[in-house]
Design an enzyme around this catalytic site. Structure first.
Site, PDB file in Angstrom:
ATOM      1  N   ASP A 161       0.974  -1.013  -0.101  1.00  0.00           N
ATOM      2  CA  ASP A 161       0.082  -0.002   0.071  1.00  0.00           C
ATOM      3  C   ASP A 161       0.855   1.402   0.104  1.00  0.00           C
ATOM      4  OD1 ASP A 161      -2.541   1.529   0.423  1.00  0.00           O
ATOM      5  OD2 ASP A 161      -1.469   2.084   2.102  1.00  0.00           O
ATOM      6  N   GLU A 175      -2.094  -5.414  -3.576  1.00  0.00           N
ATOM      7  CA  GLU A 175      -1.268  -4.642  -2.860  1.00  0.00           C
ATOM      8  C   GLU A 175      -0.287  -5.377  -2.107  1.00  0.00           C
ATOM      9  OE1 GLU A 175      -3.631  -0.841  -1.315  1.00  0.00           O
ATOM     10  OE2 GLU A 175      -3.827  -2.714  -0.407  1.00  0.00           O
TER      11      GLU A 175
END
Length: 269
Positions: free
Chosen positions: A68, A140
């Site tokens: 992320d 992610e």
């Protein structure tokens, strides 16, 4: 300073020959190469799989946390370097769309990532493999794993491969909009309050229900929006309200601009 190496835990699931074939196929589709295929396998492990197989540490949540942040840096850098005339607020808006759950899930599905996720049987039976949140979180985690395995340059290439077309869609205003979010931002900015959604009607049998929702902004109501779920109806109502308010806002701006121009002409004469 050299980047620290990632050490797999002893409890991690090792890749057998069948799984290796699957992961090699995923790498061909995604146009990437992992030096450590066990790390790729770890990135694809959902918590439900770890819980069901009693391998507690074998889930991708820490890699998702890292991915992320890497994703945010890469997209922010790209926008900063390629949109030199745009202010911070606009860049933040573009970034929020590009790194959203919807955008990431779409990119993940393009590489058929859902087919390679290790997921618990119970979660899979409840539709987990096609769940947007699980798919986007796994992407992610993949970014985080590839950063550790191959470094920032390789990971930047992967991220832009996945998301550059979506960036340009947003820049050209061709992306799918989350009208509930942008309506709330507009109402907060313009009126210092929040939109209120009111369910006005529902009908139909359980498997084909229809919902009607109005949205109230200050003393005005917009809609109703209609959908097969309450959430869909709220989105439809938000779209109607946003378009009406945005049109009124542009009209006020044009009116103000015309008035200012008229005043300037009068002063000159």
């Amino acid at each position: 300073m050299s980047r620290p190496r990632y050490n797999l835990e002893e409890s991690d699931v090792k890749v057998d020959s069948e799984r290796r074939k699957e992961l090699l196929l995923l790498q061909r589709i995604a146009k990437i190469h992992f030096n450590d295929i066990n790390l790729l396998n770890h990135a694809l492990a959902h918590r439900s799989y770890a819980n069901e197989n009693r391998v507690e540490r074998f889930n991708n949540e820490r890699l998702e946390f890292l991915g992320d942040s890497v994703l945010g840096v890469v997209v922010t850098e790209y926008l900063f370097l390629n949109q030199p005339q745009q202010p911070e607020g606009y860049l933040a808006m573009v970034k929020s769309h590009v790194v959203s759950e919807d955008s990431l899930a779409l990119a993940a599905r393009e590489m058929t990532l859902e087919n390679y996720i290790l997921i618990g049987k119970g979660e899979e039976l409840s539709g987990g493999r096609t769940n947007k949140a699980i798919i986007s979180d796994t992407l992610e985690a993949l970014f985080g794993a590839y950063y550790l395995d191959s470094g920032l340059e390789a990971c930047r290439k992967l991220i832009l491969n996945c998301l550059e077309s979506e960036i340009h869609k947003v820049l050209n205003d061709e992306h799918q909009k989350d009208y509930k979010t942008i309506l709330q931002e507009l109402v907060q900015q313009s009126f210092k309050t929040y939109p209120r959604y009111l369910l006005t009607k529902r009908s139909g049998p359980e498997h084909r229900k229809q919902f009607w929702v109005k949205v109230q902004v200050m003393d005005n109501s917009y809609g109703p929006g209609r959908g097969h779920t309450k959430k869909e109806a709220e989105k439809a109502a938000a779209q109607l309200a946003y378009k009406a308010l945005h049109k009124a806002h542009k009209k006020r701006l044009n009116s103000s601009s015309s008035t200012a121009s008229s005043r300037r002409r009068k002063r000159r004469s």
